[in-house]
Design an enzyme around this catalytic site. Structure first.
Site, PDB file in Angstrom:
ATOM      1  CB  SER A 118      -0.965  -0.057   1.193  1.00 56.16           C
ATOM      2  OG  SER A 118      -2.031   0.845   1.034  1.00 56.16           O
ATOM      3  CG  HIS A 176      -5.780  -2.722   1.177  1.00 52.20           C
ATOM      4  ND1 HIS A 176      -5.237  -2.401  -0.060  1.00 52.20           N
ATOM      5  CD2 HIS A 176      -5.120  -1.962   2.087  1.00 52.20           C
ATOM      6  CE1 HIS A 176      -4.298  -1.488   0.096  1.00 52.20           C
ATOM      7  NE2 HIS A 176      -4.202  -1.207   1.386  1.00 52.20           N
TER       8      HIS A 176
END
Length: 263
Positions: A96, A230
């Site tokens: 990320s 995620h």
């Protein structure tokens, strides 16, 4: 990896010592993440990979420090720490926000005329020039907490505890300020190959977004899609370790002793 100097010790955490390793994997956590968040899958890496994780200020043993909310400052400080730690082949892995930092560190090391990484591994985020900014860091605590819930990865009990919640949101807000204000400048492509890891239900990075990393390198791009959202890294820890080993050209042989499976 050579012995750490004071600056290197401040920024890098080494979960285990592997003097026989042939490549160093430098890992960069997500927004709000700490070095320990990577241990579940790092523990499964083959002994040919020596892992270190960047510990950003403002969390865990660096809690007393203010979070760094500038990409330029973060990258310069990390590059300073790495300059004394790189001895032999190394790769950069970021998840990320960490993938953008890893990319910028690769550029900074190139500016310093240091040897390039053998591979850049990016996870859970489009390439820097294709990622969108945001204003989450300007919103109140409720909106910031809602963003953490949307992405998953933050235990509900953490957000339910007022003291823990305040600690986490302070760190996350600084990280979001860094990544949402980040505006990458154009640069010549890297020369190393790039691997991208993403979850098939990741709201931040679908397969087409993962392929945008092809624009940052002259070398091949490999994209691997995992079952998950995620934060697929922990539930898919075994396959994550296998893919990283594969992409670094090493057999996915697990070490005899590993860390516990919890962060």
């Amino acid at each position: 990896m050579p012995p750490m100097n004071r600056d290197t010790e401040l920024w890098l955490r080494r979960p285990f010592s592997r003097p026989e390793a042939s490549v160093l994997l430098v890992c960069f956590p997500h927004a709000g993440g700490a070095a320990s968040s990577f241990r579940p899958w790092q523990a499964l890496l083959p002994t040919g990979i020596d892992a270190v994780t960047v510990q950003y200020p403002g969390r865990q043993d660096r809690f007393a420090e203010d979070p760094v909310d500038s990409m330029d400052v973060m990258v310069q400080r990390i590059a300073d720490a790495l300059a004394g730690a790189l001895e032999g082949p190394y790769a950069l892995f970021g998840h990320s926000m960490g993938s953008a930092i890893a990319y910028e560190v690769a550029l900074e090391l190139r500016r310093r005329e240091l040897p390039p990484p053998v591979r850049l591994l990016a996870s859970g985020r489009p390439a820097p020039r294709h990622a969108t900014g945001g204003e989450v860091h300007r919103r109140g605590d409720e909106a910031l907490a809602a963003e953490l819930v949307r992405l998953g990865g933050t235990p509900p009990e953490v957000l339910a505890d007022p003291e823990l919640r305040a600690t986490v949101l302070r760190c996350v807000r600084g990280d979001y300020r860094l990544i949402e204000r980040y505006q990458p400048a154009p640069h010549p492509p890297l020369d190393c190959p790039v691997s991208v890891l993403t979850g098939d239900r990741d709201p931040e990075c679908d397969t087409s977004a993962a392929r945008t990393w092809a624009g940052v390198t002259r070398a091949p791009l490999d994209v691997t899609v995992f079952d998950g959202d995620h934060f697929f890294l922990v539930p898919q820890r075994e396959r994550v370790a296998e893919v990283i080993a594969r992409d670094l050209g090493l057999p996915a042989t697990r070490p005899a002793r590993i860390w516990p499976s919890t962060p």
